[in-house]
Design an enzyme around this catalytic site. Structure first.
Site, PDB file in Angstrom:
ATOM      1  N   TYR A 116       0.833  -1.202   0.000  1.00  0.00           N
ATOM      2  CA  TYR A 116       0.000   0.000   0.000  1.00  0.00           C
ATOM      3  C   TYR A 116       0.872   1.259   0.000  1.00  0.00           C
ATOM      4  O   TYR A 116       0.509   2.279   0.565  1.00  0.00           O
ATOM      5  CB  TYR A 116      -0.948   0.008   1.205  1.00  0.00           C
ATOM      6  CG  TYR A 116      -2.004  -1.098   1.183  1.00  0.00           C
ATOM      7  CD1 TYR A 116      -2.210  -1.888   0.060  1.00  0.00           C
ATOM      8  CD2 TYR A 116      -2.820  -1.320   2.282  1.00  0.00           C
ATOM      9  CE1 TYR A 116      -3.171  -2.889   0.046  1.00  0.00           C
ATOM     10  CE2 TYR A 116      -3.786  -2.317   2.282  1.00  0.00           C
ATOM     11  CZ  TYR A 116      -3.950  -3.100   1.152  1.00  0.00           C
ATOM     12  OH  TYR A 116      -4.917  -4.086   1.144  1.00  0.00           O
ATOM     13  N   LYS A 167       5.868 -13.973   3.305  1.00  0.00           N
ATOM     14  CA  LYS A 167       5.971 -14.844   2.127  1.00  0.00           C
ATOM     15  C   LYS A 167       7.411 -14.738   1.625  1.00  0.00           C
ATOM     16  O   LYS A 167       7.671 -14.442   0.440  1.00  0.00           O
ATOM     17  CB  LYS A 167       4.943 -14.386   1.076  1.00  0.00           C
ATOM     18  CG  LYS A 167       4.756 -15.351  -0.066  1.00  0.00           C
ATOM     19  CD  LYS A 167       3.965 -16.598   0.276  1.00  0.00           C
ATOM     20  CE  LYS A 167       3.888 -17.543  -0.898  1.00  0.00           C
ATOM     21  NZ  LYS A 167       3.222 -18.813  -0.617  1.00  0.00           N
ATOM     22  N   ASP A 208      -0.069 -17.845   3.271  1.00  0.00           N
ATOM     23  CA  ASP A 208      -1.135 -18.741   2.797  1.00  0.00           C
ATOM     24  C   ASP A 208      -1.439 -19.804   3.857  1.00  0.00           C
ATOM     25  O   ASP A 208      -2.602 -20.103   4.156  1.00  0.00           O
ATOM     26  CB  ASP A 208      -0.784 -19.377   1.439  1.00  0.00           C
ATOM     27  CG  ASP A 208       0.684 -19.758   1.313  1.00  0.00           C
ATOM     28  OD1 ASP A 208       1.486 -19.434   2.210  1.00  0.00           O
ATOM     29  OD2 ASP A 208       1.039 -20.390   0.303  1.00  0.00           O
ATOM     30  N   ASP A 214      -4.366  -6.681   6.137  1.00  0.00           N
ATOM     31  CA  ASP A 214      -5.685  -6.228   5.708  1.00  0.00           C
ATOM     32  C   ASP A 214      -6.554  -7.431   5.332  1.00  0.00           C
ATOM     33  O   ASP A 214      -7.699  -7.582   5.774  1.00  0.00           O
ATOM     34  CB  ASP A 214      -5.497  -5.307   4.490  1.00  0.00           C
ATOM     35  CG  ASP A 214      -6.708  -4.469   4.197  1.00  0.00           C
ATOM     36  OD1 ASP A 214      -7.635  -4.457   5.024  1.00  0.00           O
ATOM     37  OD2 ASP A 214      -6.739  -3.820   3.137  1.00  0.00           O
ATOM     38  N   ASP A 261      -9.956  -9.502   7.452  1.00  0.00           N
ATOM     39  CA  ASP A 261     -11.306  -9.779   6.926  1.00  0.00           C
ATOM     40  C   ASP A 261     -11.641 -11.264   7.096  1.00  0.00           C
ATOM     41  O   ASP A 261     -12.781 -11.637   7.403  1.00  0.00           O
ATOM     42  CB  ASP A 261     -11.419  -9.384   5.451  1.00  0.00           C
ATOM     43  CG  ASP A 261     -11.811  -7.916   5.271  1.00  0.00           C
ATOM     44  OD1 ASP A 261     -11.455  -7.108   6.151  1.00  0.00           O
ATOM     45  OD2 ASP A 261     -12.471  -7.573   4.272  1.00  0.00           O
TER      46      ASP A 261
END
Ligand code: NAI
Length: 330
Positions: free
Chosen positions: A122, A168, A201, A225, A229
């Site tokens: 971002y 990652k 993941d 982020d 969710d």
């Protein structure tokens, strides 16, 4: 005590007024300054947030913010106000507690996501030459050290036992590699807190399959982020989570969800996330009633009173607030 209030876009004004009503009901009457920043301001004035607005935010003792729309279609003309505020006020740590309510599909979830809030994917540094679009993923040693140290201090101050670094680094060897390297270095200074790591993941999988093994999840901007969710789904709805954005000089409280364009103006938005965010603000100011509000929300959910549509109920936003305030009075 000066609190800057951003009612935001979409369902923002509905859930903000619900939240302010709850704060008034417990006798919390600070000085409020209202800032109408966001898409509506942009439509009126061709600017979504001004320097003057940012000055007010910088002067406030705390900011209570509802969500703000960032339309994806306005590629060259509209920058995210939420990201601008986070960057301008250097709100580098985003804390998102995930705790089960009695109505949650997953019971006994008690996870805190701590997300680096100022860089990563971002960064806002994007280019498009007509054929290829790129986004720069910036990870700095300085910001990584700042957030990792913050996370360990948070764990110590909040009796948390373990921090999991989520990355990652097997694929993004430079950016996630640096974040992980800083994590491992800083972790050595805090032997009293357990530390481990998960690929992002696998972390998503573990959050659903073995959430009881997770404690504090520390990660970069976009991973945090997305995982929050996912966390909201474990708790029962995006409308249930509040969050805290912390910098050296400023602090901002907001729900994790967006402006929910599909339910605007229907008086059915779940105001819980906004109300929970405001209880974190009460905690910050040392006002004891934040805990009372959270306990009463638990009681309301435990008795399945006045649930909003996202939780399978028929209550309006206003019904929910009325019931919550009545329950607190009893
Ligand atoms: P969203 O979170 O607004 O909505 C996703 C789904 O969750 C929708 O079905 C919505 O109705 C539901 N939902 C969200 N909050 C709810 C609530 N309190 N009660 C009941 N249902 C709720 O995400 P979406 O659609 O991706 O984004 C919409 C806009 O919000 C975009 O412009 C986005 O940029 C903005 N946004 C702003 C944020 C902020 O200001 N911090 C954070 C996330 C998105």
């Amino acid at each position: 005590m000066l609190i800057a209030v951003i009612p935001g876009d979409g369902i923002g004004p509905e859930i903000m007024s619900a939240s302010l009503e709850v704060l008034s009901s417990i006798g919390f009457f600070p000085e409020y300054v209202y800032l109408s920043v966001g898409l509506d301001k942009w439509k009126r004035e061709n600017i979504a947030i001004s320097e003057d607005d940012l000055d007010v935010l910088k002067r406030a003792d705390a900011i209570l913010k509802a969500p703000i729309t960032t339309p994806p279609s306005m590629r060259n003309s509209f920058s995210s106000v939420t990201l601008t505020i986070r960057k301008e006020l250097e709100l580098y740590a985003n804390i998102r507690p995930l705790q089960s309510f009695p109505i949650s599909p997953f019971k006994d979830i008690n996870i805190v996501i701590i997300r680096e809030n100022t860089e990563g994917l971002y960064s806002g540094v994007e280019t498009f030459n007509g054929k290829t679009a790129t986004t720069k993923r910036i990870i700095t040693k300085k910001a990584s050290e700042r957030i990792v140290n913050f996370a360990f201090q948070y764990a110590l101050n909040n009796w948390r036992k373990k921090i999991t670094c989520v990355h990652k680094a097997n694929i993004m060897k430079m950016t996630c590699g640096l974040f992980k390297e800083v994590f491992l270095e800083v972790a050595e200074k805090y032997p009293e807190i357990n530390s481990d790591e998960l690929l992002v993941d696998n972390c998503a999988f573990q959050m659903v399959s073995n959430p009881e093994n997770l404690d504090v999840l520390l990660t970069t901007n976009m991973f945090g982020d997305i995982l929050s969710d996912l966390g909201a789904a474990l708790i029962g709805s995006l409308g249930l989570l509040g969050s805290i954005n912390i910098g050296e000089k400023s602090i901002l409280f907001e729900p994790v969800h967006g402006t929910a364009p599909d339910i605007v103006g229907k008086n059915i938005a779940n105001p819980t996330g906004m109300i929970i965010a405001s209880t974190y603000m009460l905690d910050f100011f040392g006002v004891k009633k934040g805990e009372k509000i959270r306990k009463t929300i638990n009681k309301l959910f435990g008795n399945r009173l006045d649930l909003t549509k996202d939780l399978g109920g028929k209550a309006t936003t206003k019904d929910f607030v009325r019931t919550l305030i009545n329950l607190m009075d009893n």
